[in-house]
Design a protein around this motif. Structure first.
Motif, PDB file in Angstrom:
ATOM      1  N   LEU A  77      52.866  -4.246  40.451  1.00 22.31           N
ATOM      2  CA  LEU A  77      51.439  -3.929  40.360  1.00 22.31           C
ATOM      3  C   LEU A  77      50.950  -3.048  41.500  1.00 22.31           C
ATOM      4  CD1 LEU A  77      50.113  -7.459  39.295  1.00 22.31           C
ATOM      5  CD2 LEU A  77      50.575  -5.484  37.828  1.00 22.31           C
ATOM      6  N   THR A 126      47.813   1.058  43.953  1.00 23.14           N
ATOM      7  CA  THR A 126      48.252   0.466  42.688  1.00 23.14           C
ATOM      8  C   THR A 126      49.341   1.302  42.040  1.00 23.14           C
ATOM      9  OG1 THR A 126      46.519   1.652  41.487  1.00 23.14           O
ATOM     10  CG2 THR A 126      46.001  -0.575  42.243  1.00 23.14           C
ATOM     11  N   ARG A 168      46.685   1.322  36.873  1.00 18.00           N
ATOM     12  CA  ARG A 168      45.919   0.105  37.137  1.00 18.00           C
ATOM     13  C   ARG A 168      44.872   0.329  38.216  1.00 18.00           C
ATOM     14  NH1 ARG A 168      51.309  -1.326  36.661  1.00 18.00           N
ATOM     15  NH2 ARG A 168      51.817  -2.821  35.003  1.00 18.00           N
ATOM     16  N   VAL A 179      43.961  -6.922  39.270  1.00 17.60           N
ATOM     17  CA  VAL A 179      44.070  -5.600  38.693  1.00 17.60           C
ATOM     18  C   VAL A 179      43.668  -5.615  37.227  1.00 17.60           C
ATOM     19  CG1 VAL A 179      45.880  -4.809  40.254  1.00 17.60           C
ATOM     20  CG2 VAL A 179      46.498  -5.891  38.085  1.00 17.60           C
ATOM     21  N   ALA A 238      44.030  -2.856  33.664  1.00 23.17           N
ATOM     22  CA  ALA A 238      44.757  -1.677  33.197  1.00 23.17           C
ATOM     23  C   ALA A 238      43.823  -0.474  33.192  1.00 23.17           C
ATOM     24  CB  ALA A 238      45.290  -1.948  31.807  1.00 23.17           C
TER      25      ALA A 238
END
Length: 290
Positions: A242, A268, A272, A288, A290
């Protein structure tokens, strides 16, 4: 003013970016120096403010000392925070180093905190056409900026003196990363792709020959800064799908001249966005979307 340079590099394992991801390393724009005109007609004074461009625009620092003077309590872009003299017997390289070292040290004192932690950038000007070069004046100037690249100065009211003392809106927190910049945000509530984790200072004995050598020297230290900020151990960081880390800082040439502080960012992966701070995240879920 010195042209900015972008360097893209690939690192793995214990370096700042792992698993073969490509990271961004770009030059920090503070403490660049531009020429000035006739010093007999323009002599800097500490505590004066001015606008660098025409009304309605706010481009980067002017190429020469000057601009439209303004009250510091009113709208302005540039503030002179230190004026000194440089020995005319110094070489250009020696003068540049003396000016750079002085302006960085005086900026920290003026701001009340380390210059690279703030939404600010500095520049300096050296008297070039003085009739007597035994001792030329130089000025250290500062401005609020909207991003690390400092290509645009922010019009503000009030002095920047003490702006980084304690906590406050001038400290860098969260930002949006682009291919060659970090654009500052007011707070971490806005979806974002980066957060300043801290600073890493390269050791004095490290003298990088080029950009690749600089990257290899800085990456482990910045990675440690990022993992400490997250409250993670190294395996947790390396296994994350992530977030990663990257850094922004001076070129190898600037490092050799004495500018050794780098900004370390959590960033990130993919498209994200973070929806909160990841300071001391520890075992909690990475915030986070998308």
């Amino acid at each position: 003013m010195e042209r900015k340079r972008t360097v893209i590099f690939l690192v793995v394992g214990i370096l700042v970016l792992c698993s073969g991801m490509i990271g961004l390393v770009v030059k920090f724009s503070g403490n660049t120096r531009g020429p000035v005109g006739d010093g007999s007609t323009l002599t800097p004074r500490v505590g004066t403010c001015r606008n660098s461009s025409e009304p309605g625009t706010a481009a980067g620092f002017p190429e020469t000392f000057g601009g439209r003077y303004a009250m510091c309590t009113g709208p302005h872009e540039v503030e002179t925070y230190y004026v000194g003299r440089v020995d005319g017997s110094l070489s250009d390289t020696g003068a540049d180093k003396e000016i750079g070292d002085t302006c960085r040290a005086e900026a920290d004192k003026f701001l009340g905190g380390p210059l690279p932690t703030g939404k600010v950038a500095t520049t300096s000007y050296l008297e070039e056409n003085a009739s007597h070069l035994a001792k030329r004046w130089f000025s250290c100037d500062i401005a609020e900026v909207g991003s690390t690249a400092a290509t645009t100065l922010v019009s503000r009211t009030g002095t920047l003196r003490g702006a980084l003392a304690g906590t406050g809106p001038m400290l860098i927190g969260c930002a949006n990363a682009t291919t060659d910049d970090f654009v500052f945000l007011a707070d971490c509530a806005t979806p974002h792709t980066a957060e300043l984790a801290g600073l890493y200072t390269l050791r004095e004995e490290v003298v990088p020959a080029d950009g690749d050598a600089r990257d290899r020297a800085v990456a482990p230290g910045c990675q440690k800064t990022v993992t400490d900020f997250l409250g993670w151990d190294q395996p947790t960081f390396e296994d994350s799908e992530l977030i990663e880390g990257t850094f922004w800082g001076p070129t190898a040439e600037k490092v050799r001249a004495g500018d050794r502080v780098f900004q370390c960012f959590v960033t990130t992966l993919g498209d994200r966005k973070l929806v909160g701070s990841v300071r001391a995240l520890g075992p909690r879920k990475v915030p986070v979307v998308a």
